[in-house]
Design an enzyme around this catalytic site. Structure first.
Site, PDB file in Angstrom:
ATOM      1  N   HIS A  56       0.856  -1.189   0.000  1.00  0.00           N
ATOM      2  CA  HIS A  56       0.000   0.000   0.000  1.00  0.00           C
ATOM      3  C   HIS A  56       0.896   1.245   0.000  1.00  0.00           C
ATOM      4  O   HIS A  56       1.912   1.280   0.698  1.00  0.00           O
ATOM      5  CB  HIS A  56      -0.909   0.003   1.231  1.00  0.00           C
TER       6      HIS A  56
ATOM      7  N   THR B 296      -2.820   4.345   8.769  1.00  0.00           N
ATOM      8  CA  THR B 296      -3.935   5.119   9.327  1.00  0.00           C
ATOM      9  C   THR B 296      -5.312   4.595   8.925  1.00  0.00           C
ATOM     10  O   THR B 296      -6.318   5.023   9.475  1.00  0.00           O
ATOM     11  CB  THR B 296      -3.845   6.600   8.880  1.00  0.00           C
TER      12      THR B 296
ATOM     13  N   SER C  64      -7.980   1.287   0.829  1.00  0.00           N
ATOM     14  CA  SER C  64      -7.862   0.461   2.041  1.00  0.00           C
ATOM     15  C   SER C  64      -8.994   0.736   3.017  1.00  0.00           C
ATOM     16  O   SER C  64      -9.625  -0.186   3.540  1.00  0.00           O
ATOM     17  CB  SER C  64      -6.510   0.728   2.720  1.00  0.00           C
ATOM     18  N   ASN C  65      -9.288   2.014   3.271  1.00  0.00           N
ATOM     19  CA  ASN C  65     -10.311   2.309   4.283  1.00  0.00           C
ATOM     20  C   ASN C  65     -11.695   1.862   3.824  1.00  0.00           C
ATOM     21  O   ASN C  65     -12.522   1.450   4.633  1.00  0.00           O
ATOM     22  CB  ASN C  65     -10.281   3.791   4.676  1.00  0.00           C
TER      23      ASN C  65
ATOM     24  N   SER D 134     -12.320   8.487   0.485  1.00  0.00           N
ATOM     25  CA  SER D 134     -11.950   9.138  -0.779  1.00  0.00           C
ATOM     26  C   SER D 134     -13.084   9.108  -1.798  1.00  0.00           C
ATOM     27  O   SER D 134     -12.865   9.414  -2.970  1.00  0.00           O
ATOM     28  CB  SER D 134     -10.690   8.475  -1.362  1.00  0.00           C
TER      29      SER D 134
ATOM     30  N   GLU E 156       0.756   4.062   1.427  1.00  0.00           N
ATOM     31  CA  GLU E 156       1.021   4.652   2.741  1.00  0.00           C
ATOM     32  C   GLU E 156       2.080   3.855   3.490  1.00  0.00           C
ATOM     33  O   GLU E 156       2.965   4.421   4.140  1.00  0.00           O
ATOM     34  CB  GLU E 156      -0.262   4.730   3.574  1.00  0.00           C
TER      35      GLU E 156
END
Length: 319
Positions: free
Chosen positions: A129, A170, A229-230, A273, A131
């Site tokens: 990822h 995060t 991801s979120n 997003s 991040e």
């Protein structure tokens, strides 16, 4: 023909977080300040609709700095970048703007602070990822070790079990991360954790809203991109919280009506997003087939706002 009644439980908060809002604004302001094209290293945020909209305005998305010319501005995505990226931009005398979410930057600073104190870092995150790559790239190779699961904790090899700290991506599942942290603390009792939870407020709030809706709905739809991801964590949270059908959709046209079957209620949320226009598109798709009542499920009120970098603060953005 009379439409069947359907209650849509709409999560609040949902959709854009402050970091995403800031990142998109940075690209728009950069285009206004310097004109097109402006280059963006990696997708500014993980949403095709957003990226396509910025592309139409003159943004060019690339994967590496080597794909950018020296004489045009480049923006680093909200996910953050390894230290070698801005260092290379400076070496090439490029104009660059860092759109890294301030909450991701906080994790970067935290990792550096622990490393300066002589601690080796364990990062809880997803391999590959952006991040995770950016955070691990704040320090030399070997100084940050990655774990993705509780099972990884058992096999990880560290330099000194008494000199460790951990940070997290995060956008993780809050519940899954608790288990991994517990496994780390059990195996390495001296490990140092963050002063404040690394998982960002927006991720936490969106997961809380999904949990509040999960048991009262026949199905849960998360509006978001497959590489977000979120958004994917929201799908998992919905399923674990008791919703038998929890799925990701990018647009209203992606809804699998056959799989949904007969419904009386559906929960809708959106990853950090995903823009609200796509949420409305999904709701409108249900309105075409059902007599819809919308019930807002509010579990938190968000007032966070992040400033854009100083280099862009002279730009008046016409919304």
């Amino acid at each position: 023909m009379t439409k069947a009644p359907l209650t849509i439980y709409l999560a609040a908060p949902r959709g854009f977080c402050a970091g995403v809002d800031r990142a998109i604004k940075i690209v728009e302001m950069a285009l206004q300040k310097w004109g097109a094209p402006v280059y963006v290293r990696h997708e500014i945020v993980h949403n095709k609709f957003v990226v396509d909209g910025l592309r139409e305005k003159g943004a060019i998305f690339v994967e590496e700095l080597s794909d950018c010319p020296d004489d045009r501005p480049v923006i680093f995505s909200a996910h953050g970048v390894a230290k070698v990226v801005p260092a290379e931009a400076e070496r090439r005398n490029m104009v660059y703007v860092d759109a890294t979410c301030p909450l991701v930057s906080k994790v970067h600073i935290e990792a550096e602070r622990h490393s300066d104190a002589g601690l080796q870092i364990i990062m809880i995150g997803h391999a590959g990822h952006p991040e995770t790559i950016g955070t691990m790239g704040q320090l030399p190779d070997g100084e940050v070790l990655l774990v993705e699961t509780e099972e990884d904790v058992a096999s990880i090899e560290v330099r000194d079990p008494t000199q460790l700290a951990f940070v997290t991506q995060t956008t993780l599942s809050v519940d899954d991360t608790v288990g991994i942290v517990a496994a780390l603390q059990k195996r390495f009792p001296a490990i140092v954790g963050p002063h404040k939870e690394d998982i960002c407020y927006a991720t936490t709030n969106r997961q809380m809203a999904v949990k509040a809706m999960a048991e009262k709905v026949d199905a849960m739809l998360v509006v978001g991109a497959p590489n977000s991801s979120n958004s994917r964590r929201l799908v998992e949270v919905g399923a674990k919280a008791g919703c038998s059908y929890s799925q990701l959709v990018q647009r209203g046209a992606d809804i699998d009506w056959r799989a949904l079957g007969d419904l009386t209620s559906v929960g809708i949320t959106a990853g950090a997003s995903a823009p609200e226009v796509l949420v409305n598109e999904v709701i409108d798709a249900f309105r075409e087939k059902y007599d819809v009542t919308v019930d807002i499920v509010e579990t938190a009120v968000e007032t966070v706002n992040f400033k854009v970098p100083r280099v862009l603060r002279d730009v008046e953005l016409n919304a």
